[in-house]
Scaffold this active site. Structure first.
Site, short mmCIF file in Angstrom:
data_model
loop_
_atom_site.label_atom_id
_atom_site.label_comp_id
_atom_site.label_asym_id
_atom_site.label_seq_id
_atom_site.Cartn_x
_atom_site.Cartn_y
_atom_site.Cartn_z
N GLY A 1 0.82 -1.22 0.00
CA GLY A 1 0.00 0.00 0.00
C GLY A 1 0.85 1.26 0.00
O GLY A 1 0.33 2.36 -0.20
N ASN B 1 5.77 8.60 12.82
CA ASN B 1 5.03 7.41 13.27
C ASN B 1 5.49 6.93 14.64
O ASN B 1 5.04 5.88 15.10
CB ASN B 1 5.20 6.26 12.27
CG ASN B 1 4.79 6.64 10.87
OD1 ASN B 1 5.61 6.63 9.97
ND2 ASN B 1 3.53 7.00 10.69
N HIS C 1 7.00 -5.36 10.51
CA HIS C 1 8.33 -4.78 10.76
C HIS C 1 8.23 -3.51 11.59
O HIS C 1 9.13 -3.19 12.36
CB HIS C 1 9.08 -4.51 9.44
CG HIS C 1 8.51 -3.42 8.58
ND1 HIS C 1 7.29 -3.50 7.95
CD2 HIS C 1 9.00 -2.18 8.24
CE1 HIS C 1 7.07 -2.39 7.25
NE2 HIS C 1 8.09 -1.58 7.42
N GLU D 1 -0.86 4.82 14.27
CA GLU D 1 0.33 5.14 13.48
C GLU D 1 0.93 6.48 13.88
O GLU D 1 1.71 7.08 13.15
CB GLU D 1 -0.02 5.11 11.99
CG GLU D 1 -0.56 3.77 11.51
CD GLU D 1 0.52 2.77 11.11
OE1 GLU D 1 1.51 3.17 10.49
OE2 GLU D 1 0.37 1.57 11.43
N HIS E 1 -0.78 7.01 4.95
CA HIS E 1 -0.97 7.88 6.12
C HIS E 1 -1.55 9.19 5.61
O HIS E 1 -1.24 9.62 4.49
CB HIS E 1 0.36 8.20 6.81
CG HIS E 1 0.98 7.04 7.51
ND1 HIS E 1 2.31 6.71 7.38
CD2 HIS E 1 0.47 6.12 8.37
CE1 HIS E 1 2.60 5.65 8.12
NE2 HIS E 1 1.49 5.27 8.73
N ASP F 1 -0.61 12.05 6.37
CA ASP F 1 0.42 13.08 6.14
C ASP F 1 1.01 13.02 4.73
O ASP F 1 1.88 13.82 4.39
CB ASP F 1 1.51 13.05 7.22
CG ASP F 1 2.43 11.84 7.16
OD1 ASP F 1 2.25 10.97 6.29
OD2 ASP F 1 3.35 11.77 8.01
N CYS G 1 7.55 12.80 7.15
CA CYS G 1 7.61 11.48 7.80
C CYS G 1 8.80 11.41 8.73
O CYS G 1 8.79 10.68 9.72
CB CYS G 1 7.79 10.37 6.78
SG CYS G 1 6.52 10.28 5.54
O1 SUG Z 1 5.44 2.69 7.23
N1 SUG Z 1 8.06 2.57 4.88
C1 SUG Z 1 7.31 3.31 5.88
C2 SUG Z 1 7.19 4.75 5.46
C3 SUG Z 1 6.59 5.60 6.54
C4 SUG Z 1 6.31 7.00 6.13
N2 SUG Z 1 5.76 7.72 7.21
C5 SUG Z 1 4.81 8.64 7.13
N3 SUG Z 1 4.08 8.81 6.06
N4 SUG Z 1 4.58 9.33 8.19
C6 SUG Z 1 5.92 2.70 6.08
O2 SUG Z 1 5.32 2.25 5.10
C7 SUG Z 1 9.25 0.63 4.03
C8 SUG Z 1 10.27 -0.37 4.51
C9 SUG Z 1 10.69 -1.31 3.44
O3 SUG Z 1 9.90 -1.66 2.58
O4 SUG Z 1 11.88 -1.76 3.46
C10 SUG Z 1 8.54 1.35 5.16
O5 SUG Z 1 8.42 0.82 6.24
#
Ligand code: SUG
Length: 447
Positions: A23, A109, A136, A173, A247, A249, A368
Site C-alpha cells: 500500500g 510514526n 516490521h 500510526e 498515512h 500526512d 515522515c
Molecule cells: O510505514 N516505509 C514506511 C514509510 C513511513 C512513512 N511515514 C509517514 N508517512 N509518516 C511505512 O510504510 C518501508 C520499509 C521497506 O519496505 O523496506 C517502510 O516501512
C-alpha cells in the site's frame, strides 16, 4: 514563549529496500534495490542542518537496534546472536528483512504528541504508536517507549504513555494521522485526528490496508486529556488510501492556522472545511485552506511528488516556509501549486527543496522524518540535552556516519553476523555521542 521542536529520526545503518509495506507504492516498487545507508543518513542530517540554518530548534530520535535479535529469539531461535541470525536467514531472508528495517527513521510514526496548551494538566502528553498494521513496524513500539521516556523523563513536564493495545481495533500510526490547527504555536489548538477505518464498523472496501483506526485516535485523545471542543475525527478518503496515501500526512499538513492539502485527502472535504471553521471560530482562529484540486493535480502526482508530505514551518521571524522533497520540484503540477501558493495572499512565503531520495524510495518524505513537539521554555529545558542538536553535534554525527555506515546494502548483507557486529559498534558509539547510557537491548544484556 512556546517553541516547536522537530525531532528527526536518525537513519539507522540497516536502511534497506525490502518492500515490506503493502500500500506504500515506493516501498513496493523499490523492493530488492541496493540501498545506500550512508547517503540516507547524511541526507537526513542535511535536512536537520537546513532547518537549524532557518532558525528552528532541532532534536533527534536515535535509530533502533536492527537486526533485532530478541525478535528472533521470541520465535524460537537460539544460540549466540550470530547463530540466531544465520539460522533465521537460512530459513527465511524475508523474516530477517522484517527484523532489520530501519523504519524507526520515520518518527512521524513514533508517537502522537499533544502540547501542554491542549492537555488537561498542562504537561506534554506522548503516546508511542503501536504500528500494528505492518509487522516490521510493530517492533518499534517498545523501543520508542524507551526512547521517549528517556528523552522526556521529567514527569513534572511530560507524560509518556504506554502504546495502545497491540491489535487492529487500536491500530495507531502516531502523528502521521494527527495535525494541530491553531491561532499560533503555544495556543490551544484543534486536534485533527484522521482515521482510515472504524474498527467497530463494517470492514472498509479497500485495495490497500487502512492503518489508523478511529478507536485508536479516540483513545489517545482521551488519555491526553484533550477537550471535546478541541478535537475532530475525520475519515480519510478511500480514494486516497487506494492511490497510495497510507498515512494522512501524505496528503495533508498543517501549521498554525494553515491547512495545506489535496482535495481527495478526506472523505467529505466540504464537511471537513466547515467543521474546522466552526471549531476554529470557537477556539478563536480562522483557518486558511490551501487546497490543490483534482483537476490541477491528480492523485498519482501527489504520491509521486509527496508535495503534501512537506514540512510547513514557522521561522523565528514569523514567516512560514515549506520544506519539500526535490520530487515536488520535478513534478510539474506540484511545482505549479507551490508557486501559486507562494504568490498568493497567505502566510507561506518560501519553499526549500531537499534531496531525501534514499528515504523517499521507501515512501518517507520530509514530514515522515520528523516528530513535532511544542514546548514552553521550561519544558524545553527539561528535555534530555544529548538529543538536542547544535551545528557542531550534527557535524560529529556526520563523521560518525562516515565512519560506520556502508554505502551499499542488499538483502544478503542483512543475514551476515559481521554486519550485525558492525551495526552494534555504530550504535555503541552513538549512545556515547548522545549521552544516552545503556539504551539498547544488546547493551543491557551484554550479548
Ligand atoms: O510505514 N516505509 C514506511 C514509510 C513511513 C512513512 N511515514 C509517514 N508517512 N509518516 C511505512 O510504510 C518501508 C520499509 C521497506 O519496505 O523496506 C517502510 O516501512
Amino acid at each position: 514563549m512556546s517553541v516547536e521542536i522537530n525531532f528527526d529520526g536518525l537513519v539507522g545503518p540497516s536502511h534497506n529496500y525490502a518492500g515490506l509495506s503493502h500500500g506504500n507504492l515506493a516501498s513496493d516498487k523499490n523492493r530488492g534495490r541496493v540501498s545506500n545507508p550512508r547517503a540516507a543518513a547524511l541526507q537526513g542530517l542535511g535536512k536537520m542542518r537546513r532547518l537549524m540554518d532557518l532558525g528552528l530548534t532541532q532534536g533527534l530520535l536515535p535509530p533502533h537496534e536492527r537486526p533485532y535479535i530478541p525478535a528472533l529469539r521470541a520465535i524460537g531461535y537460539g544460540g549466540s546472536d550470530g547463530k540466531v541470525l544465520e539460522a533465521a536467514y537460512q530459513d527465511s531472508p524475508e523474516m530477517v528483512a522484517n527484523i532489520s528495517a530501519a523504519s524507526a527513521m520515520w518518527t512521524a510514526n513514533a508517537a502522537t504528541v499533544s502540547s501542554g496548551a491542549d492537555t488537561g494538566d498542562g504537561r506534554v502528553h506522548i503516546t508511542p504508536a503501536n504500528l500494528v498494521a505492518m509487522p516490521h513496524r510493530s517492533l518499534e513500539a517498545r523501543q520508542s517507549y524507551v526512547a521517549l521516556s528517556t528523552i522526556f523523563a521529567d514527569d513534572a513536564h511530560f507524560k509518556v504513555h504506554q502504546p495502545l493495545p497491540a491489535n487492529g481495533l487500536f491500530g495507531d500510526e502516531g502523528a502521521a494521522n494527527h495535525n494541530r490547527v491553531s491561532g499560533g504555536h503555544g495556543q490551544k489548538s484543534l486536534s485533527l485526528f484522521v482515521y482510515g477505518k472504524d474498527g467497530l464498523g463494517p470492514k472498509p472496501d479497500l485495495k490497500f490496508p487502512a492503518r489508523q483506526s478511529l478507536q485508536a485516535s479516540q483513545a489517545v485523545a482521551r488519555s491526553h486529556g484533550l477537550s471535546q471542543d478541541a478535537t475532530l475525527y475525520v475519515p480519510q478518503s478511500a480514494e486516497a488510501i487506494d492511490a497510495g496515501a497510507f498515512h494522512n500526512d501524505v496528503v495533508c499538513v498543517t501549521n498554525e492556522n494553515v491547512v495545506f492539502f489535496h482535495e481527495a485527502a478526506f472523505a467529505d472535504v466540504a464537511a471537513f472545511e466547515d467543521q474546522v471553521k466552526a471549531k476554529g471560530a470557537a477556539l478563536g482562529f480562522d483557518p486558511v485552506f490551501l487546497m490543490a484540486k483534482r483537476k490541477d493535480m491528480a492523485l498519482p502526482d501527489v504520491i509521486r511528488s509527496y508535495l503534501f508530505n512537506s514540512q510547513l514551518i514557522t521561522r523565528p521571524d514569523g514567516a512560514m516556509n515549506l520544506i519539500l522533497p526535490v520530487e515536488a520540484q520535478e513534478t510539474v503540477s506540484a511545482k505549479a501549486f507551490v508557486d501559486e501558493c507562494l504568490a498568493g495572499d497567505n502566510p507561506v512565503d518560501e519553499a526549500h527543496y531537499m534531496d531525501l531520495r534514499q528515504s523517499m524510495s521507501n515512501g518517507g518524505g520530509p514530514a515522515c522524518l520528523r516528530l513535532r513537539v511544542q514546548v514552553s521554555e521550561a519544558q524545553k529545558q527539561a528535555i534530555h540535552s544529548g538529543v538536542m542538536m547544535t551545528l557542531e553535534k550534527i557535524g560529529r554525527l556526520e563523521e560518525w556516519v562516515k565512519t560506520h555506515y556502508r554505502d551499499r546494502l542488499s538483502r544478503e548483507d542483512l543475514g551476515d553476523p559481521k554486519f550485525l557486529t558492525e551495526t552494534r559498534t555504530a550504535l555503541d558509539a552513538l549512545t556515547q555521542l548522545l549521552e544516552l547510557g545503556s539504551f539498547y537491548d544488546f547493551q543491557r544484556t551484554g550479548a
